[in-house]
Design a protein around this motif. Sequence first.
Motif, PDB file in Angstrom:
ATOM      1  N   LYS A 195       0.835  -1.208   0.000  1.00 36.82           N
ATOM      2  CA  LYS A 195       0.000   0.000   0.000  1.00 36.82           C
ATOM      3  C   LYS A 195       0.867   1.254   0.000  1.00 36.82           C
ATOM      4  O   LYS A 195       0.558   2.239  -0.681  1.00 36.82           O
ATOM      5  CB  LYS A 195      -0.924   0.009   1.214  1.00 36.82           C
ATOM      6  CG  LYS A 195      -1.915   1.179   1.209  1.00 36.82           C
ATOM      7  CD  LYS A 195      -2.870   1.113   2.371  1.00 36.82           C
ATOM      8  CE  LYS A 195      -3.912   2.225   2.280  1.00 36.82           C
ATOM      9  NZ  LYS A 195      -3.304   3.556   2.246  1.00 36.82           N
TER      10      LYS A 195
ATOM     11  N   ASP B 104       0.680   4.017  -2.758  1.00 38.40           N
ATOM     12  CA  ASP B 104       0.435   5.429  -2.469  1.00 38.40           C
ATOM     13  C   ASP B 104       1.546   6.303  -3.029  1.00 38.40           C
ATOM     14  O   ASP B 104       1.288   7.393  -3.575  1.00 38.40           O
ATOM     15  CB  ASP B 104       0.310   5.643  -0.959  1.00 38.40           C
ATOM     16  CG  ASP B 104      -0.950   5.010  -0.388  1.00 38.40           C
ATOM     17  OD1 ASP B 104      -1.857   4.674  -1.175  1.00 38.40           O
ATOM     18  OD2 ASP B 104      -1.018   4.820   0.844  1.00 38.40           O
TER      19      ASP B 104
ATOM     20  N   LYS C 126       1.083   6.519  -6.751  1.00 41.18           N
ATOM     21  CA  LYS C 126      -0.008   7.444  -7.078  1.00 41.18           C
ATOM     22  C   LYS C 126       0.462   8.889  -6.941  1.00 41.18           C
ATOM     23  O   LYS C 126       0.134   9.742  -7.777  1.00 41.18           O
ATOM     24  CB  LYS C 126      -1.203   7.183  -6.168  1.00 41.18           C
ATOM     25  CG  LYS C 126      -1.980   5.917  -6.495  1.00 41.18           C
ATOM     26  CD  LYS C 126      -3.170   5.757  -5.569  1.00 41.18           C
ATOM     27  CE  LYS C 126      -3.963   4.502  -5.903  1.00 41.18           C
ATOM     28  NZ  LYS C 126      -5.108   4.317  -4.973  1.00 41.18           N
ATOM     29  N   SER C 127       1.226   9.169  -5.867  1.00 37.26           N
ATOM     30  CA  SER C 127       1.724  10.534  -5.664  1.00 37.26           C
ATOM     31  C   SER C 127       2.645  10.947  -6.805  1.00 37.26           C
ATOM     32  O   SER C 127       2.585  12.087  -7.294  1.00 37.26           O
ATOM     33  CB  SER C 127       2.465  10.629  -4.330  1.00 37.26           C
ATOM     34  OG  SER C 127       1.597  10.347  -3.253  1.00 37.26           O
TER      35      SER C 127
END
Length: 414
Positions: free
Chosen positions: A246, A250, A253-254
């Motif tokens: 995760k 994350d 995605k950032s």
Amino acid sequence: MTSTATAPAAPVLPTSYMSAVRGAPFAVIECEENLDDLVVVAWNGEAERIFGTTADEAVGRRLTDTILSGQDAEAFRRSLGQASGPLRCAHTRKDGRTVVCEWRHAPVLGDDGKPVRLLCFAQDVTEQVKEIERLRESDVILRAILGNVDTAVTRMDRDGFCTFHEGKTLPSLGLRPGQFVGMNVFDEPPAPMDMEPMRRAVRGELVRTRVEAFGMAWETCIIPLRDARGEPDGAVSFTVDATEAKLREDELKSRIELIERQQQVIRDLGTPIIEVWDSVLTLPMVGVVDSKRAADVMDDLLAAIVDKRARFAILDLTGVEVVDTKTASYLIELVRAIRLLGAEGVITGIRSNVAQTMVSLGLDLSGIATVGNLRAGLRLCMQRLAASGAASPGAPARGPAGGAAPRPPADGSG
């Protein structure tokens, strides 16, 4: 050495026993009651099938020369004088294959009550032994996974009862091994937890979930099982620690969001749309314009025309050195699209090589306003605004800051 020891309380068998067991589903072998020799005197059909040796080949030979050898032969001899459970031995068939049999034995008593023969019964358990080995191997693999991998495994039967609940990661979830065993997923849980995914899996649906608990992310896959008839037969769930995954997700995605923002900035810088006058937009383009960039220009400029309610859009190509043939077509299509929005497109600053590209394509530029530079293009737009009464009656057209528009120079030089 020779021994006549027999198992206690052995049954007395009638002399017609071989005819009675000839079609039995297990091997029946009769031997002389000499524990050192065990000479075969009878051998039924199932013995032929199991060991691959016919009765004619076996009768008259010692059992140890036929199917028993080594440690198994010695263990067989020792078992004859003991009241014990069945003896399991491995045998090499005539064709070289190995079979495993479970043996029992009983003496045949004469009229004087003394043993005169030894009756041996053998059942082929080869497949059972293989299945046990497969299960043992599976158990070894399962234990290795559960003991070393951060996971928790749960098994539910077809009625929803938990029959297995173990795994290295259970303590991290605040649970102990076997804590769920005996629970039913269709009952209310003793602690607040969502049992619906397990209920769906027991009914036959593959379910994947991700939850965050104890400061960590947990991913669970619940796999429905089916029996030989294809009917639902419970489910197996395994939960793994997905915290690192995760975090990486994350972070990815950032980074993607950052790249998208940077790309938008680059697009904005590459195609800056400027409102140079009321109702007049200009788009100065610099560098090489390829098909991708031309498509972006079309999207951005048309959106700006609608948003600003512009009457004119100036495409300034002064800084454009090269365009490909497809891009030149895009630019003409862009001007036509501007007209469909009720505005007018003006092209300024076309270089000689760009002009040659457009001419070689045979593009129809009739009806499209083209001038030498941006200043001349702006002057053309102001003149047409004034001529069409774009400004309010009695009021001059406004400049960029809202003041009165300057009068264009009479000589056209500005």
